[in-house]
Scaffold this active site. Sequence first.
Site: not given
Length: 886
Positions: A296-298, A300
């Site tokens: 995941s993006d941080w 997200a």
Amino acid sequence: MAGTEAATQTATGTETAAGTEASTGTGTTTATGTETAAGTEASTGTGTTTATGTTTATGTTTATGTITATGTAVERAVERALARLGLDAKTRLLAGQDAWSLPALPEIGLRSLVMSDGPVGVRGVRWTADDPSVALPSPTALAAAWDPGLARRAGALLAQEARRKGVHVLLAPTVNLHRSPLGGRHFEAYSEDPYLTGVIGAAYVNGVQSGGVGTTVKHFVANDAETDRFTVDNLVGERALRELYLAPFEAIVAEARPWGVMTAYNTVNGTTMTEHHQLVNEVLRGEWGFDGFNVSDWTAARDTVGALRGGLDVAMPGPQTVYGEALAAAVREERLAESEVDEAVRRVLRLAARVGVLAGVEPAVTEPPAPVDGEALARELARRSFVLLRNEGDALPLRPGAVALSGAAARDARILGGGSATVFPAHTVSPLDGLTAALPEGALHYAVGADPATELSVAEKGFVLRAVCRDAAGNVIGTRSAPNGQIQWMGSDLPEGVTLPDAAPRSSGEPPAGLHTVELTGTFTPRVSGRHTFGTKGIGAFTLAVAGTTYYDDVRLPDGDPFEAFFGSPEPRARVELTAGEPVEVSLTQVFALPEGVPFKAVSFALCHQEPVRDPDELIAEAVEAARAADTAVVVVATTERVESEGYDRKDLRLPGRQDDLVRAVAAANPNTVVVVNAGSPVELPWREEVAAVLLSWFPGQEGGAALADVLTGAHEPGGRLPTTWGSLADAPVTEVVPTDGALSYREGVFIGYRAWEKENRTPAYPFGHGLGYTDWTYESADVTGSTVRVRIRNSGERAGREVVQVYLSPTGTAPAPERPVRWLAGFAAVEAGPGESAEVAVDLPDRAFEVWDETDHRWSFVKGSYEIQVGRSIADRRITATITV
């Protein structure tokens, strides 16, 4: 992407390219001659190049290390390790243990796997200037070189940097598209064109992974703007999604087999990307055969069950995530099957095996490539990315004589964009530094002229600082040097002896043990006299003192953005009269508090500063006076971190401050005015026809000033071509970045970038693919055999140069439904040749160039018919044509 990097180049002449690292992809490089030239720059593209004459043979690099581990061996090791793990260990492995790493599992011989931001450098787990990194030019610059061999070399260097810093996975490259020029993070992506993006991105990934370091191609998908990026629902038609936004990811999966992909914050067509089963499991993994891990993006990841079933393997950062204990509980409560968890664990273990942190199997690369000189490559990449937009009367290269240099960015260069892509190089070469070293003594005169900065920046020049950490009783528990005024400590990146307390006080009522305050303390020596402004960046309780006087003692409350402590605006707190050369004591103390909404412990704040603000008219007058007395005037204009950064989009395309006024005033005083544009993405240039030359330097990285001197003096040619259309905001066909009721409609379909400019019959300032050099080229012929276009060109100028031959396809006759762009990029190749020499390039046209996505049958459809092949120097400068029928 057929034909990409499958290039063969031969050359004959009087020099031999020695020291070139080998050929890129499946191509070869042959050279004959009598002299040796080390460090030869590559000439690559998406085709075959043959050059004749007396020029230096150019080669391409390889970054491929020794690969020994077979897929079978890796899968056996993965299954052995998986069989020994219990549920709790499995779910722990899928959650970050801190900001940057996954936990070690000694019972299976698994070491902690470390990730780090890119893409222009490898920051490592320490976000501080105390741990420097090589800083390469911005991704827009890398794309502007139109050279996959160079991109591969950049990747190999970053793998080397990652290994030096103990990093196993680089959080890069960013391959989102330049949909609107207002996108605030465009400097971190490559292009408006999906084909060019895919070619450069695949080469970059191949370079990084050839060094045994994983990549995460990001942000999957349609993360093309920053406004409401955590929540926006991007409504994208199926055809546009396939032909534009998914296309670079698909190409990179096919050509480079990346070991990771990062899913974006945003939602696409009603489903958040961290839970998008269709795009992740069915398209990415199913159709394309991607076998890497999905992170995941941080922050997200939002839902435990939705994320796992949507194909998300790792939820970052930790320790507070939707995985870990929450995932184990979901299995025990039978909301998920353990077999579903096993699939994600397999992918993480496969990554661990590839990067060499899983015992019992050799890593994918057992012997990394030969060492790369980071400074030399940064300088080469910068000069080969510079785009010469205008050069009337051969204003460049510089003529002998006096040079008047102006612009605040000439002295304090902006080398990279803001946000998580930030790294801290050991040194920076500004334009002033580079030209001072390159020009004869006394030839250069500098005046500020105009300063684009309208706010404070992190304290740096003139500051000597250290960080002092204290507990609640005031005892010093740790110290660390602070090369600038920025403190960003996350995870294990804390001074020795310092621990972070829990958020809650102890039951006894005593404050929690560990860090209570951090004081940035030291001296500041001004370089100019006047009223200096000091301030803070971050949230929490601050005390600011200058020269023994406390000017601020208050609390800065958060505004709801969990990353405000990292990317928020600086706030002015004190204005103090100071004298140049006389040091004063400064200190900024923050009372530590966990940033609200951030799922990991971090210490983040900054001491900020701004020099005295002089009267703008006086500054411009000084620059004009110097320009009038000089043979050539060079003006450096730039954007700022408030203009181009992660976290927000742009409001307009104007240069900040009085920079336009400076350019016009200097040009009026000296007709031989050269403007250097220091920006990562398009800005408006309303004076462009009033000056002799315009050179785009992008965000040029740490060696940008030296590269600029190379190009301005003519030691090297500016080698870049525009990867994105440059024009005014008023004329730009697609601009919207602000959602309506939470949704952003991509109503333009497949018409973005040059496709949209041509559809609307609008003329930009500078078209896609545009770029001048220091020589001229004559396009002589184009012949088609099968799907290969052979183009012959001749250097008709007076000096050696490099040309990027661009091949566009345009359907002829009545266009079948659906509507297609007027033309589109189908291939390119670069060549170098000396004066009078001819060169031939062969560009293979990929099948995908002739296909459209059928929204009825949900598949690719090959569109038969007649196409005009248009070959030239840009999409607007097409020199010769041929016809192909398919």
